[in-house]
Design an enzyme around this catalytic site. Structure first.
Site, PDB file in Angstrom:
ATOM      1  N   CYS A  45       0.832  -1.211   0.000  1.00 45.19           N
ATOM      2  CA  CYS A  45       0.000   0.000   0.000  1.00 45.19           C
ATOM      3  C   CYS A  45       0.863   1.255   0.000  1.00 45.19           C
ATOM      4  O   CYS A  45       0.530   2.257  -0.649  1.00 45.19           O
ATOM      5  CB  CYS A  45      -0.914   0.029   1.224  1.00 45.19           C
ATOM      6  SG  CYS A  45      -2.039  -1.349   1.325  1.00 45.19           S
ATOM      7  N   THR A  46       1.967   1.213   0.725  1.00 42.29           N
ATOM      8  CA  THR A  46       2.858   2.377   0.795  1.00 42.29           C
ATOM      9  C   THR A  46       3.362   2.730  -0.606  1.00 42.29           C
ATOM     10  O   THR A  46       3.350   3.891  -1.023  1.00 42.29           O
ATOM     11  CB  THR A  46       4.036   2.072   1.750  1.00 42.29           C
ATOM     12  OG1 THR A  46       3.494   1.805   3.046  1.00 42.29           O
ATOM     13  CG2 THR A  46       5.019   3.220   1.837  1.00 42.29           C
TER      14      THR A  46
END
Ligand code: BEZ
Length: 211
Positions: A45-46
């Site tokens: 997600c980062t």
């Protein structure tokens, strides 16, 4: 219930990193991409949020707003945003919905309990100026999305919305497009002044009309 192509994207009010918003009025008559993330402070997600932030100008060129969601609260998103800028070099420049009660995730069927019980899968909804859903894609938590592909689909959707064309397999902006079968050869000659090639009576290609 699952959201299908052509459905009106459900409206909602939510808290975001850029303040509370009501989805339809935030979106207005733009295009929009709503995409979900399983959880804050997770590696894939980062990278995705940094990439989406980097590509925001490309979405803007297409009159398209972007908005993310994860089931963590907004104060957690804000803390995570520091890491995202740090790791990817791109500060998150679009709203991230905090959805700790999962209201939006459930409304959009983003939780697939047989994949993961309490977090969302990686859903993507592309929504048109008419608030109708034009594209849905679902990725598993373990696969980061290809945001170039999302832009590519928006290019195709916008061409279809503005001209009577479809796009072939693996099409990219600038390549020839397909004249939809509903357009007669006679009308195609008028509508597509650059001409067309009929590879088959039902497969006619023409240069991208807006270039
Ligand atoms: C990730 O973003 O890296 C991730 C999130 C949830 C499950 C697996 C991976």
């Amino acid at each position: 219930m699952a959201i299908r192509l052509g459905d009106i994207a459900p409206d909602f009010t939510a808290d975001t990193t850029q303040g509370p918003l009501t989805f339809h009025s935030w979106k207005g008559s733009s295009w929009a991409v709503l995409f979900s993330h399983p959880k804050d402070f997770t590696p894939v997600c980062t990278t995705e949020l940094g990439r989406a932030a980097q590509l925001k100008p490309e979405f803007e060129k297409r009159n398209c707003k972007i908005i993310g969601l994860s089931v963590d609260p907004v104060d957690s998103h804000r803390k995570w945003e520091g890491d995202i800028a740090d790791v990817t070099g791109h500060a998150v420049n679009f709203p991230m919905i905090g959805d700790p009660d999962r209201a939006v995730a459930l409304l959009y069927d983003m939780i697939h309990p047989n994949a993961a019980e309490n977090v969302t899968v990686r859903s993507v909804f592309v929504i048109g100026p008419d608030n109708k859903v034009k594209l849905t894609i679902t990725y598993p938590a373990s696969t980061g999305r290809n945001f170039d592909e999302i832009l590519r689909v928006i290019d195709s959707l916008q061409l279809t919305a503005n001209y009577s064309v479809a796009t072939p397999a693996d099409w990219k902006r600038g390549e020839d497009v397909i004249i939809v079968p509903a357009v007669s050869d006679e009308d195609a000659k008028k509508k597509f002044p650059k001409g067309f090639v009929a590879k088959k009576p039902y497969l006619r290609v023409t240069p991208q009309p807006d270039r």
